[in-house]
Design a protein around this motif. Structure first.
Motif: not given
Length: 529
Positions: A386-395, A421-423, A428-430, A438-440
């Protein structure tokens, strides 16, 4: 007088105390008792998250014994002590060693939640040691010593108090322990606990930062991995608490990631690169030795040619690593991997024989360890998605970093993260314009690519192109190097899925990719010298 060993590596509740030999010098013995009691007294300035009353009472009694030992040293001819007195002092020395170990365990960094859940056991240990001291003092004949009246009365008083000591679990500890048991029971029944209840327990234990929580996890993981830990109940408890604390770290301390800064990420990145691009990851799963002629079988797994041929000649028609039946016995040379291994060895001056040692086995982490731990990781995985999909850039960056930690060396965690479903979100974050994000993301994908399901999901979502994009145009050198390592783990899957779009892409880009990977290895080598 005390056994010489690394106290930091001593397993919890393991007390390597030694009884002084029969012909010990009495002066040396009393001097050691003074030093030992001083070390125990010094613990009065340390923080006790639990067992406060028992620790305080034990330290109080030892402080009086310390005055007794000092007066014995100053006012008596120790060399003339009778054997019975030396024997009693030896027993006191043995008991005080154990008490010091116990106090070290109760105040050990990262052990707070575990000590809380072992409250009854720890209280029993305190009780046994105090009674042991009382028994020895009962036997000791104080008439053989030249003591002041005050010291003699004090020692007799603590002997009497120790005999009647009512050492038990502190009511506050008992209440906190029951709260944790309730929380774990809710996890086990697939019910996400109330965060307020969890925070109250953490506040009681003074686990107030991301760092505190991370230290708890590190301690629990170290105990689980200990080779000497054969107690199934303890492994179950340790696994349960580790899952619980991982949930707390990822959900409750999201905004308190105190170590989360550029310098430390660079340092961690370098360590990960070293672990990803070194011969430890180039071992044959059968022989556990560095592969000199890597070949890939129909299941997509890579082995050293000599080892897998020997396996097949023995009549085995299943993949040694996955257990799947082999569709054919064809061995496809993994040319790319062989080139990288050879280049790495050349650049680092690595003799192959140096690495003929067994790697750390994480196969035991394929299961969660307990039902509560399983559900805690599932809840955490869903939260991170949920954080990856809807969070802020920092989150999003923090969620990716948490995934990076979770998937580091735990197969079950990888499975849960992939299932949640994190992959797709990490892929997308790449393309993020933030270097840390990007590194994380690429580091998390590297860990997940080590799971068979992770490889499939990455390839099915056309992830290879995005990873190669990071390899070519990553915002940081570390991201490029991790992307290179990820491609290695993905490469075996392409042999299994030769008709995929990713395979076509890989074949068309094979030479440039290998060139870039080798160049990154050289760059990494020169930057680390």
């Amino acid at each position: 007088m005390q056994k010489n060993f690394d106290r930091n590596n001593r397993r919890i509740f393991n007390y390597p105390a030694v009884v002084p030999c029969q012909d010990v010098n009495p002066v040396t013995l009393v001097s050691s008792l003074i030093a030992l009691s001083n070390a125990i007294i010094a613990h009065q300035h340390k923080f006790f998250a639990t067992q406060r009353r028992n620790a305080r009472e034990s330290i109080r009694q030892v402080s009086i014994l310390n005055m007794f030992f000092v007066e014995v040293m100053e006012k008596n001819s120790i060399a003339e002590f009778p054997d019975s007195a030396v024997l009693c002092f030896s027993e006191l020395h043995h008991s005080l060693q154990k008490l010091l170990f116990l106090l070290e365990d109760v105040t050990r960094n990262g052990s707070r939640v575990y000590i809380l859940m072992k409250s009854h056991f720890v209280a029993t240990q305190f009780s046994n040691l105090i009674r042991s001291i009382a028994t020895t003092l009962d036997i000791l004949d104080f008439k053989v010593f030249d003591l002041s009246r005050e010291i003699k009365e004090l020692v007799e008083m603590i002997a009497k108090q120790a005999r009647k000591a009512n050492i038990q679990v502190d009511p506050d500890d008992e209440y906190a322990m029951k709260r944790v048991m309730l929380i774990l029971n809710q996890f086990e029944n697939r019910f996400e606990p109330d965060s307020i209840m969890i925070k109250r327990v953490l506040y009681y234990l003074r686990i107030s930062t991301w760092s505190d929580c991370h230290n708890e996890i590190k301690f629990l993981d170290d105990e689980i991995c200990s080779e000497n830990n054969n107690k199934e109940r303890d492994i179950h408890l340790l696994s349960t608490l580790a899952g619980f604390m991982r949930y707390c770290r990822g959900v409750l301390f999201e905004n308190n990631l105190v170590e989360y800064n550029e310098n430390q990420l660079v340092e961690r990145g370098n360590l990960e690169i070293l672990s990803c691009l070194n011969p430890e990851d180039f071992r044959c799963p059968i022989s556990l030795e560095l592969m000199t002629d890597p070949v890939t079988v129909s299941t997509g797994q890579t082995y050293d040619r000599v080892s897998i041929q020997k396996w097949l000649k023995s009549g085995n028609l299943i993949c040694p690593k996955t257990g799947e039946k082999l569709a054919s016995t064809e061995l496809v040379p993994n040319v790319n991997l062989r080139k990288v291994i050879q280049q790495y060895c050349i650049d680092h001056g690595v003799p192959i024989s140096k690495f003929h040692k067994q790697s750390r086995d994480i196969s035991s982490t394929i299961l969660p360890g307990s039902p509560a731990a399983a559900e805690a990781i599932k809840f955490l995985s869903e939260y991170l998605v949920r954080r990856l999909r809807n969070g802020t850039v920092k989150q999003k960056s923090k969620a990716a970093y948490e995934i990076r930690l979770l998937a580091k060396s735990n197969i079950y965690n990888r499975f849960c993260l992939i299932q949640a479903g994190v992959i797709p979100s990490l892929l997308k974050l790449l393309s993020s314009s933030e270097a840390t994000v990007q590194e994380n993301a690429i580091a998390g994908l590297l860990k997940l690519s080590k799971h068979p399901n992770g490889k499939k999901v990455i390839i099915n979502h056309d992830g290879l192109k995005k990873i190669v994009e990071v390899l070519e145009n990553g915002l940081k050198l570390e991201a490029k190097q991790i992307a290179a390592a990820t491609i290695f783990y993905l490469s075996s899957e392409h042999y299994k899925n030769k008709q995929s779009n990713s395979e076509t892409f890989l074949n068309s880009s094979k030479a440039p990719i290998v060139t870039m990977v080798l160049e990154l290895i050289r760059t990494s080598n020169s930057s680390l010298q």
